[in-house]
Design an enzyme around this catalytic site. Structure first.
Site, PDB file in Angstrom:
ATOM      1  N   LYS A   1       0.712  -1.356   0.376  1.00  0.00           N
ATOM      2  CA  LYS A   1       0.118   0.304  -0.261  1.00  0.00           C
ATOM      3  C   LYS A   1       1.216   1.232   0.342  1.00  0.00           C
ATOM      4  O   LYS A   1       1.345   1.651   0.829  1.00  0.00           O
ATOM      5  CB  LYS A   1      -0.780   0.132   1.464  1.00  0.00           C
ATOM      6  CG  LYS A   1      -1.572   1.696   1.237  1.00  0.00           C
ATOM      7  CD  LYS A   1      -2.147   1.303   2.602  1.00  0.00           C
ATOM      8  CE  LYS A   1      -3.328   2.787   2.785  1.00  0.00           C
ATOM      9  NZ  LYS A   1      -2.376   3.703   2.372  1.00  0.00           N
ATOM     10  N   HIS A   2       1.125   2.225  -1.415  1.00  0.00           N
ATOM     11  CA  HIS A   2       1.622   3.229  -1.031  1.00  0.00           C
ATOM     12  C   HIS A   2       1.115   4.529  -0.753  1.00  0.00           C
ATOM     13  O   HIS A   2       0.196   4.351  -1.025  1.00  0.00           O
ATOM     14  CB  HIS A   2       2.529   3.176  -2.779  1.00  0.00           C
ATOM     15  CG  HIS A   2       3.832   3.684  -2.376  1.00  0.00           C
ATOM     16  ND1 HIS A   2       4.388   4.606  -1.011  1.00  0.00           N
ATOM     17  CD2 HIS A   2       5.406   4.019  -3.477  1.00  0.00           C
ATOM     18  CE1 HIS A   2       5.479   5.509  -1.835  1.00  0.00           C
ATOM     19  NE2 HIS A   2       5.572   3.805  -3.101  1.00  0.00           N
TER      20      HIS A   2
ATOM     21  N   GLU B   1       8.490   2.233  10.970  1.00  0.00           N
ATOM     22  CA  GLU B   1       9.908   2.682  11.021  1.00  0.00           C
ATOM     23  C   GLU B   1       9.193   4.248  11.212  1.00  0.00           C
ATOM     24  O   GLU B   1       8.374   4.856   9.962  1.00  0.00           O
ATOM     25  CB  GLU B   1      10.889   2.240   9.761  1.00  0.00           C
ATOM     26  CG  GLU B   1      11.942   3.283  10.007  1.00  0.00           C
ATOM     27  CD  GLU B   1      12.071   4.843   9.319  1.00  0.00           C
ATOM     28  OE1 GLU B   1      11.779   5.568  10.036  1.00  0.00           O
ATOM     29  OE2 GLU B   1      11.753   5.116   8.259  1.00  0.00           O
TER      30      GLU B   1
ATOM     31  N   CYS C   1      12.506  11.193   7.604  1.00  0.00           N
ATOM     32  CA  CYS C   1      12.111  11.002   9.140  1.00  0.00           C
ATOM     33  C   CYS C   1      13.890  10.739   9.201  1.00  0.00           C
ATOM     34  O   CYS C   1      13.747  11.558  10.724  1.00  0.00           O
ATOM     35  CB  CYS C   1      12.425   9.807   8.345  1.00  0.00           C
ATOM     36  SG  CYS C   1      13.219   8.357   7.987  1.00  0.00           S
TER      37      CYS C   1
ATOM     38  N   GLU D   1       8.398  16.291  15.292  1.00  0.00           N
ATOM     39  CA  GLU D   1       9.223  16.548  14.341  1.00  0.00           C
ATOM     40  C   GLU D   1       8.947  17.235  12.882  1.00  0.00           C
ATOM     41  O   GLU D   1       7.619  17.766  12.856  1.00  0.00           O
ATOM     42  CB  GLU D   1       8.613  14.957  13.480  1.00  0.00           C
ATOM     43  CG  GLU D   1       9.466  14.489  12.149  1.00  0.00           C
ATOM     44  CD  GLU D   1       9.858  13.413  11.639  1.00  0.00           C
ATOM     45  OE1 GLU D   1      10.164  13.473  10.657  1.00  0.00           O
ATOM     46  OE2 GLU D   1       8.132  13.295  11.606  1.00  0.00           O
TER      47      GLU D   1
END
Length: 458
Positions: A155-156, A229, A263, A360
């Site tokens: 699943k992109h 991740e 990331c 972030e």
């Protein structure tokens, strides 16, 4: 039928419209991938390795086309496309060269006989992947699973559906059986149903910590192995004995690569008081010189962010940080007009309680944090719920390495440099940056059944 339209983030223009898979189509694809596992797992690993090696060659053969597609769908500067393709090809080569040895059976003695430790594939592995490295994110999880004998569902991210389907074509051209690697064009609600399917034996996600918590919980609900991740706000420490000029150059690169949307990018720059002013002046000057430009231009320094929504969320974080005491020394203003543009930005006076310190910032925004001394810098670096990567600049390499080994609470640390990924080195984090590893020997063994066979009287 629901559809998704991809858009060029530089211009805001529509690229392509895709029909989402229906629930019935999703079920058919899962069934087909599960059936393919029965044959693929019995294919000799040497044959699987040659197919993985061929994937790498197909990537090289189509490098320009793939680079242009990345630029169109997510705004990556065209000059950064080739390095991504080359890294992915290198991952394929390393995996093909080393998997058979890493996954080989190991014999162990036991009382009254012997034992065999064997690494067997488990079945269908489901990968949920983001848009920021639209080839690399797919390659790094899928080739290790395919060579181990698993089959793969992808699943992109919706903004890079074009890349997902193009990779599916290249995998088939390389010799991966048609149903051993399949793309699902689905939304988040359908994704939970995929995780629940008994044919799916493992789940891996790269994304935000919020997405990671949700997917890990869904996997745990069904007792599925998971690797997540997730994001981070990686700190790069400039210690009192650092080469400040080299640190500045590396920290600009570490913050601006991939338009700041990485990331494991350098995000918080923790600089000791003794060298803070010198570093700050040089860093601000360097960031002020980074210009936004056409991402199709080979000389582009900074392209658009992936989507307008993400640009606006980043700007809100900048404004909230400023409202709480930070100062935008460079940038910090949202451009008008079409496209997801945001300038190189430097925030000073960054402190706890501000998004620039606590969260972030996924875009071209750097946070400067002053530390009293080297010990205080290390404390600030670890004062984070995240733990993906980080860096240390110091003339005393041995001391920096020891700090990296024993004090830095992250999964990866750079010493006097900035590196994204290497095919043979484990990649992953701790705390809210997730768990599990990709790349290297650990990545090859995340989704295999490490089975013990005990043999008596032999």
């Amino acid at each position: 039928m629901p559809t998704i339209t991809t858009r060029n983030p530089a211009t805001g223009e529509d690229l392509q419209t895709y029909d989402l898979h229906t629930d019935a189509q999703v079920s058919e694809i899962i069934d087909a991938t599960h059936r393919a596992f029965g044959e693929w797992r019995r294919t000799p690993i040497e044959q699987r390795a040659e197919a993985v090696r061929a994937i790498g060659q197909h990537l090289r053969d189509n490098e320009q086309e793939l680079s242009e597609l990345m630029t169109a769908e997510m705004g990556k500067p065209i000059a950064q496309g080739s390095p991504e393709v080359q890294l992915c090809a290198a991952i394929c080569d390393w995996t093909a060269d080393n998997a058979a040895e890493i996954l080989a059976d190991v014999e162990q003695p036991k009382e009254g006989g012997r034992a065999l430790i064997t690494h067997q594939p488990i079945g269908v592995v489901y990968g949920i992947q983001p848009w920021n490295f639209p080839i690399y994110q797919v390659i790094r999880f899928s080739v290790s699973q395919l060579i181990a004998g698993n089959t793969v569902l992808l699943k992109h991210a919706e903004s890079v559906f074009g890349m997902a389907l193009r990779l599916e074509e290249l995998y088939r051209a390389a010799g991966i059986p048609q149903d051993a690697f399949r793309v699902l064009l689905i939304d988040h609600g359908q994704s939970d149903d995929v995780i629940a399917r008994p044919e799916v034996r493992g789940v891996t996600l790269t994304g935000s910590d919020g997405a990671g918590k949700h997917v890990a919980a869904e996997a745990a609900k069904h007792l599925k192995k998971a690797v997540v991740e997730l994001g981070s706000n990686d700190s790069y420490l400039v210690l009192s004995d650092a080469d400040v000029s080299a640190a500045v150059q590396t920290c600009v690169q570490g913050r601006m690569a991939n338009n700041g949307q990485t990331c494991v990018a350098a995000k918080r720059f923790v600089v000791v008081d003794e060298v803070y002013d010198t570093f700050r002046d040089a860093y601000v000057e360097a960031m002020a010189g980074v210009e936004m430009g056409d991402p199709t231009d080979e000389g582009c320094q900074l392209g658009p962010m992936s989507r307008v929504q993400l640009r606006d969320e980043l700007h809100d974080q900048v404004l909230a940080s400023v409202e709480k005491g930070a100062k935008a020394t460079v940038g910090g203003e949202k451009p008008e007009g079409a496209g997801a543009w945001y300038p190189a930005t430097v925030l000073e006076n960054v402190e706890p309680g501000q998004p620039a310190y606590d969260d972030e910032l996924f875009g071209p925004v750097a946070a400067l944090i002053r530390a009293r001394d080297d010990e205080d810098a290390m404390r600030i670096a670890n004062d984070s719920r995240y733990g993906l990567g980080g860096g240390i600049f110091s003339a005393d390499t041995a001391r920096a390495v020891e700090l990296a080994r024993t004090e830095f609470d992250t999964g990866m640390v750079n010493v006097n440099g900035f590196n994204l990924a290497n095919p043979h080195l484990p990649f992953g984090g701790v705390k809210d940056s997730g768990f599990g590893r990709e790349h290297g020997e650990p990545g090859l063994k995340e989704f295999v059944n490490i089975k013990t066979v005990m043999i008596d009287g032999d």
